[in-house]
Design a protein around this motif. Structure first.
Motif, PDB file in Angstrom:
ATOM      1  N   ALA A  23      33.540  18.560 -52.787  1.00 30.33           N
ATOM      2  CA  ALA A  23      34.611  17.799 -51.882  1.00 30.33           C
ATOM      3  C   ALA A  23      35.437  16.973 -52.374  1.00 30.33           C
ATOM      4  O   ALA A  23      36.702  16.813 -52.390  1.00 30.33           O
ATOM      5  CB  ALA A  23      33.850  17.347 -50.615  1.00 30.33           C
ATOM      6  N   SER A  24      34.896  16.377 -53.571  1.00 28.37           N
ATOM      7  CA  SER A  24      35.423  15.155 -54.308  1.00 28.37           C
ATOM      8  C   SER A  24      36.133  15.537 -55.612  1.00 28.37           C
ATOM      9  O   SER A  24      37.180  14.995 -55.917  1.00 28.37           O
ATOM     10  CB  SER A  24      34.581  13.926 -54.462  1.00 28.37           C
ATOM     11  N   PHE A  25      35.409  16.506 -56.564  1.00 24.63           N
ATOM     12  CA  PHE A  25      35.918  17.024 -57.759  1.00 24.63           C
ATOM     13  C   PHE A  25      36.029  18.520 -57.750  1.00 24.63           C
ATOM     14  O   PHE A  25      35.069  19.039 -58.360  1.00 24.63           O
ATOM     15  CB  PHE A  25      35.207  16.360 -58.995  1.00 24.63           C
ATOM     16  N   PRO A  26      36.726  19.415 -56.816  1.00 26.07           N
ATOM     17  CA  PRO A  26      36.481  20.634 -56.756  1.00 26.07           C
ATOM     18  C   PRO A  26      36.845  21.513 -57.928  1.00 26.07           C
ATOM     19  O   PRO A  26      36.559  22.485 -57.947  1.00 26.07           O
ATOM     20  CB  PRO A  26      37.574  21.021 -55.761  1.00 26.07           C
ATOM     21  N   LEU A  27      37.576  21.073 -58.858  1.00 26.54           N
ATOM     22  CA  LEU A  27      37.993  21.649 -60.231  1.00 26.54           C
ATOM     23  C   LEU A  27      36.662  21.744 -61.009  1.00 26.54           C
ATOM     24  O   LEU A  27      36.366  22.715 -61.690  1.00 26.54           O
ATOM     25  CB  LEU A  27      39.223  20.858 -61.158  1.00 26.54           C
ATOM     26  N   PHE A  28      35.745  20.752 -60.957  1.00 34.69           N
ATOM     27  CA  PHE A  28      34.560  20.786 -61.512  1.00 34.69           C
ATOM     28  C   PHE A  28      33.761  21.825 -60.926  1.00 34.69           C
ATOM     29  O   PHE A  28      33.022  22.592 -61.599  1.00 34.69           O
ATOM     30  CB  PHE A  28      33.870  19.512 -61.570  1.00 34.69           C
ATOM     31  N   TYR A  29      33.585  21.867 -59.644  1.00 40.63           N
ATOM     32  CA  TYR A  29      32.761  22.701 -59.016  1.00 40.63           C
ATOM     33  C   TYR A  29      33.169  24.197 -59.215  1.00 40.63           C
ATOM     34  O   TYR A  29      32.305  24.920 -59.614  1.00 40.63           O
ATOM     35  CB  TYR A  29      32.973  22.591 -57.348  1.00 40.63           C
ATOM     36  N   SER A  30      34.404  24.636 -59.174  1.00 40.88           N
ATOM     37  CA  SER A  30      35.044  25.797 -59.661  1.00 40.88           C
ATOM     38  C   SER A  30      34.770  26.223 -61.051  1.00 40.88           C
ATOM     39  O   SER A  30      34.523  27.346 -61.480  1.00 40.88           O
ATOM     40  CB  SER A  30      36.218  26.126 -59.364  1.00 40.88           C
ATOM     41  N   THR A  31      34.887  25.111 -61.986  1.00 42.14           N
ATOM     42  CA  THR A  31      34.736  25.305 -63.318  1.00 42.14           C
ATOM     43  C   THR A  31      33.119  25.490 -63.857  1.00 42.14           C
ATOM     44  O   THR A  31      32.678  26.662 -64.438  1.00 42.14           O
ATOM     45  CB  THR A  31      35.247  24.369 -64.196  1.00 42.14           C
ATOM     46  N   SER A  32      32.442  24.789 -63.372  1.00 39.03           N
ATOM     47  CA  SER A  32      30.998  24.784 -63.703  1.00 39.03           C
ATOM     48  C   SER A  32      30.052  25.775 -62.709  1.00 39.03           C
ATOM     49  O   SER A  32      29.671  26.728 -63.434  1.00 39.03           O
ATOM     50  CB  SER A  32      30.250  23.376 -63.503  1.00 39.03           C
ATOM     51  N   PHE A  33      30.462  25.790 -61.676  1.00 38.05           N
ATOM     52  CA  PHE A  33      29.613  26.741 -60.870  1.00 38.05           C
ATOM     53  C   PHE A  33      30.174  28.276 -60.848  1.00 38.05           C
ATOM     54  O   PHE A  33      29.639  29.176 -60.532  1.00 38.05           O
ATOM     55  CB  PHE A  33      29.654  26.459 -59.326  1.00 38.05           C
ATOM     56  N   GLY A  34      31.568  28.320 -61.107  1.00 38.04           N
ATOM     57  CA  GLY A  34      32.284  29.505 -61.343  1.00 38.04           C
ATOM     58  C   GLY A  34      32.130  30.000 -62.733  1.00 38.04           C
ATOM     59  O   GLY A  34      32.072  31.444 -62.949  1.00 38.04           O
ATOM     60  N   GLY A  35      31.978  29.165 -63.784  1.00 42.16           N
ATOM     61  CA  GLY A  35      31.776  29.667 -65.080  1.00 42.16           C
ATOM     62  C   GLY A  35      30.249  29.716 -65.588  1.00 42.16           C
ATOM     63  O   GLY A  35      29.931  30.646 -66.137  1.00 42.16           O
ATOM     64  N   ALA A  36      29.713  28.689 -65.279  1.00 41.39           N
ATOM     65  CA  ALA A  36      28.325  28.661 -65.787  1.00 41.39           C
ATOM     66  C   ALA A  36      27.340  29.210 -64.572  1.00 41.39           C
ATOM     67  O   ALA A  36      26.212  28.473 -64.512  1.00 41.39           O
ATOM     68  CB  ALA A  36      28.173  27.347 -66.327  1.00 41.39           C
ATOM     69  N   MET A  54      43.091   1.687 -50.174  1.00 43.22           N
ATOM     70  CA  MET A  54      42.827   2.361 -51.060  1.00 43.22           C
ATOM     71  C   MET A  54      43.568   3.324 -51.833  1.00 43.22           C
ATOM     72  O   MET A  54      44.083   4.198 -51.311  1.00 43.22           O
ATOM     73  CB  MET A  54      41.558   3.136 -49.986  1.00 43.22           C
ATOM     74  N   ASP A  55      43.873   2.891 -52.953  1.00 44.27           N
ATOM     75  CA  ASP A  55      44.826   3.884 -53.819  1.00 44.27           C
ATOM     76  C   ASP A  55      43.781   5.169 -54.320  1.00 44.27           C
ATOM     77  O   ASP A  55      42.530   5.176 -54.314  1.00 44.27           O
ATOM     78  CB  ASP A  55      45.533   3.370 -54.911  1.00 44.27           C
ATOM     79  N   LEU A  56      44.709   6.113 -55.025  1.00 41.72           N
ATOM     80  CA  LEU A  56      43.716   7.224 -55.493  1.00 41.72           C
ATOM     81  C   LEU A  56      42.772   7.030 -56.476  1.00 41.72           C
ATOM     82  O   LEU A  56      41.693   7.364 -56.632  1.00 41.72           O
ATOM     83  CB  LEU A  56      44.772   8.286 -55.808  1.00 41.72           C
ATOM     84  N   ASN A  57      43.436   5.978 -57.482  1.00 39.75           N
ATOM     85  CA  ASN A  57      42.340   5.584 -58.724  1.00 39.75           C
ATOM     86  C   ASN A  57      41.064   4.922 -58.271  1.00 39.75           C
ATOM     87  O   ASN A  57      40.006   5.367 -58.684  1.00 39.75           O
ATOM     88  CB  ASN A  57      43.181   4.617 -59.504  1.00 39.75           C
ATOM     89  N   LEU A  58      41.230   4.163 -57.225  1.00 39.69           N
ATOM     90  CA  LEU A  58      40.161   3.545 -56.343  1.00 39.69           C
ATOM     91  C   LEU A  58      39.151   4.478 -55.957  1.00 39.69           C
ATOM     92  O   LEU A  58      37.928   4.513 -56.289  1.00 39.69           O
ATOM     93  CB  LEU A  58      40.611   2.667 -55.483  1.00 39.69           C
ATOM     94  N   LEU A  59      39.719   5.212 -55.156  1.00 37.19           N
ATOM     95  CA  LEU A  59      38.880   6.409 -54.494  1.00 37.19           C
ATOM     96  C   LEU A  59      38.076   7.392 -55.346  1.00 37.19           C
ATOM     97  O   LEU A  59      37.239   7.980 -55.219  1.00 37.19           O
ATOM     98  CB  LEU A  59      39.618   7.178 -53.619  1.00 37.19           C
ATOM     99  N   GLN A  60      38.817   7.421 -56.710  1.00 33.20           N
ATOM    100  CA  GLN A  60      38.283   8.584 -57.565  1.00 33.20           C
ATOM    101  C   GLN A  60      37.262   8.008 -58.317  1.00 33.20           C
ATOM    102  O   GLN A  60      35.766   8.671 -58.237  1.00 33.20           O
ATOM    103  CB  GLN A  60      39.237   8.922 -58.771  1.00 33.20           C
ATOM    104  N   HIS A  61      37.020   6.653 -58.818  1.00 39.43           N
ATOM    105  CA  HIS A  61      36.108   5.916 -59.211  1.00 39.43           C
ATOM    106  C   HIS A  61      34.978   5.640 -58.202  1.00 39.43           C
ATOM    107  O   HIS A  61      33.788   5.682 -58.765  1.00 39.43           O
ATOM    108  CB  HIS A  61      36.510   4.542 -59.706  1.00 39.43           C
ATOM    109  N   TYR A  62      35.229   5.404 -56.767  1.00 33.42           N
ATOM    110  CA  TYR A  62      34.310   5.351 -55.614  1.00 33.42           C
ATOM    111  C   TYR A  62      33.550   6.412 -55.708  1.00 33.42           C
ATOM    112  O   TYR A  62      32.284   6.422 -55.541  1.00 33.42           O
ATOM    113  CB  TYR A  62      35.003   4.868 -54.536  1.00 33.42           C
ATOM    114  N   TRP A  63      34.201   7.667 -55.688  1.00 33.76           N
ATOM    115  CA  TRP A  63      33.265   8.933 -55.443  1.00 33.76           C
ATOM    116  C   TRP A  63      32.687   9.342 -56.661  1.00 33.76           C
ATOM    117  O   TRP A  63      31.515   9.965 -56.515  1.00 33.76           O
ATOM    118  CB  TRP A  63      34.341  10.079 -55.085  1.00 33.76           C
TER     119      TRP A  63
END
Length: 372
Positions: A71-84, A1-10
């Motif tokens: 858990a899987s995309f924390p930068l989105f969480y901090s951007t959207s939940f912290g910004g909007a 399981m490489d990083l690219n596969l796991l990113q698409h999986y999540w």
């Protein structure tokens, strides 16, 4: 399981959760129809109690969806939940109103009265689908933010998410989700309530809400397929590309088949309900079709080198499944945990079927020990 596969999986797992969440918004749709379908106190009691058996599924799925994103995309969480955060706080407030209303509507000597709690349920029923629809639309239209050093998020307007209301395309998806929720609620009432008057009114509501749903949804597809999308180049630079989402649709035929199958299933459930007065199982077809359609739509936003959360003010700050994901180790650990999901889903299905084995009527409601 490489990083690219796991990113698409999540991302795919999040698409599934998103599809389930949009389907479960039929609870909110039913609340918005409370006084349209229920003309007497007993009829409203039936509606509230049949929805009361399901409202926790919607709230739980929303929480799991947010937790999985964190858990899987924390930068989105901090951007959207912290910004909007204004949008998310409004959404949370709507669900708090819903929880309180189901708990206290029929409590003896509640000083606000049952009608006040019914108004709270209707507020949740109208606001929640529209807010969620507008939030998801920003996956395609973008939001005004910039990512600085150490991933510091800078929101470029003082509106903190309400700026999404200034984009016309966002309204199209918001109202499509709203009318879809009402359509599926009417179909759910047809399946689950044994009352002739409610059945007749619900069948009329299927028509009244399915037509604007189809119109708004087709307009939204027309705007995103015919407009520009945020593509990620091989160097990591994000740029606007004409017809990007339509290219994604064509270049991922498996997803196109899933999306079109979902749309066909939704239309089948609606049309057969309208033309066959004795048929009551339309919600199963529209529900399955909704899940498949939303999965297909969110895959268009995240796969095929596309920014799933684009920045409308600084495209290079846009979030992709590569630059917004957790580490390889975190995604690996969570992937093992995700193997329990089918068992949880099986339990939910069993519990759902046990509670809806037969339509609810006034007699069953009077005999129930726990009433909402």
């Amino acid at each position: 399981m490489d990083l690219n596969l796991l990113q698409h999986y999540w991302w795919l797992l999040l698409c599934v959760l998103g599809g389930l969440l949009v389907f479960l918004l039929f609870v909110q749709g039913g609340q918005s129809l409370l006084y349209t379908v229920g003309k007497t106190r007993k009829e409203r009691d039936l509606l509230v109690n049949t929805l009361g058996h399901k409202w926790e599924y919607t709230f739980t799925t929303l929480v799991v969806f947010g937790g999985a994103f964190f858990a899987s995309f924390p930068l989105f969480y901090s951007t959207s939940f912290g910004g909007a955060y204004v949008v998310w706080m409004l959404l949370l407030f709507c669900f708090v109103l819903q929880a309180v209303s189901f708990e206290y509507r029929n409590k003896p000597r509640n000083f606000l009265g049952s009608k006040t709690y019914e108004v709270f349920l209707m507020i949740n029923g109208f606001a929640a689908p529209i807010l969620l629809g507008a939030a998801v639309a920003t996956f395609f239209t973008g939001s005004p933010f910039r990512i600085g050093e150490m991933n510091r998020v800078e929101w470029m307007t003082p509106w903190r998410g309400l700026d999404a209301l200034g984009v016309f395309t966002n309204y199209l998806l918001a109202f499509a989700v709203f009318f879809l929720a009402r359509t599926q609620a009417a179909l759910y009432f047809i399946l689950n309530i044994g009352n002739d008057a409610i059945q007749a009114r619900s069948r009329r509501q299927v028509v009244y809400n399915a037509v604007p749903f189809v119109v708004f949804f087709l307009l939204f597809l027309g705007f995103i397929f015919g407009g520009e999308g945020y593509a990620v180049s091989e160097t990591g630079k994000v740029e606007l590309v004409k017809y990007k989402y339509f290219h994604n649709f064509i270049e991922m035929p498996w997803n196109a088949v899933l999306f079109l199958s979902g749309v066909a299933s939704v239309l089948y459930g609606i049309i057969r309900t309208v033309i066959a007065p004795q048929w009551r199982k339309g919600v199963w077809f529209t529900g399955a079709g909704t899940v498949a359609t939303v999965i297909g739509l969110l895959v268009l936003a995240g796969f095929n080198d596309t920014a799933f959360y684009p920045s409308s003010t600084d495209p290079d700050s846009s979030l992709t499944i590569r630059n917004a994901s957790s580490s390889l180790y975190t995604l690996k650990v969570m992937s093992w945990v995700s193997l329990v999901i089918p068992f949880v889903a099986a339990y939910i299905w069993y519990a759902w079927r046990s509670m809806t084995r037969r339509p609810m009527d006034t007699k069953e409601l009077e005999e129930a020990e726990n009433r909402y």
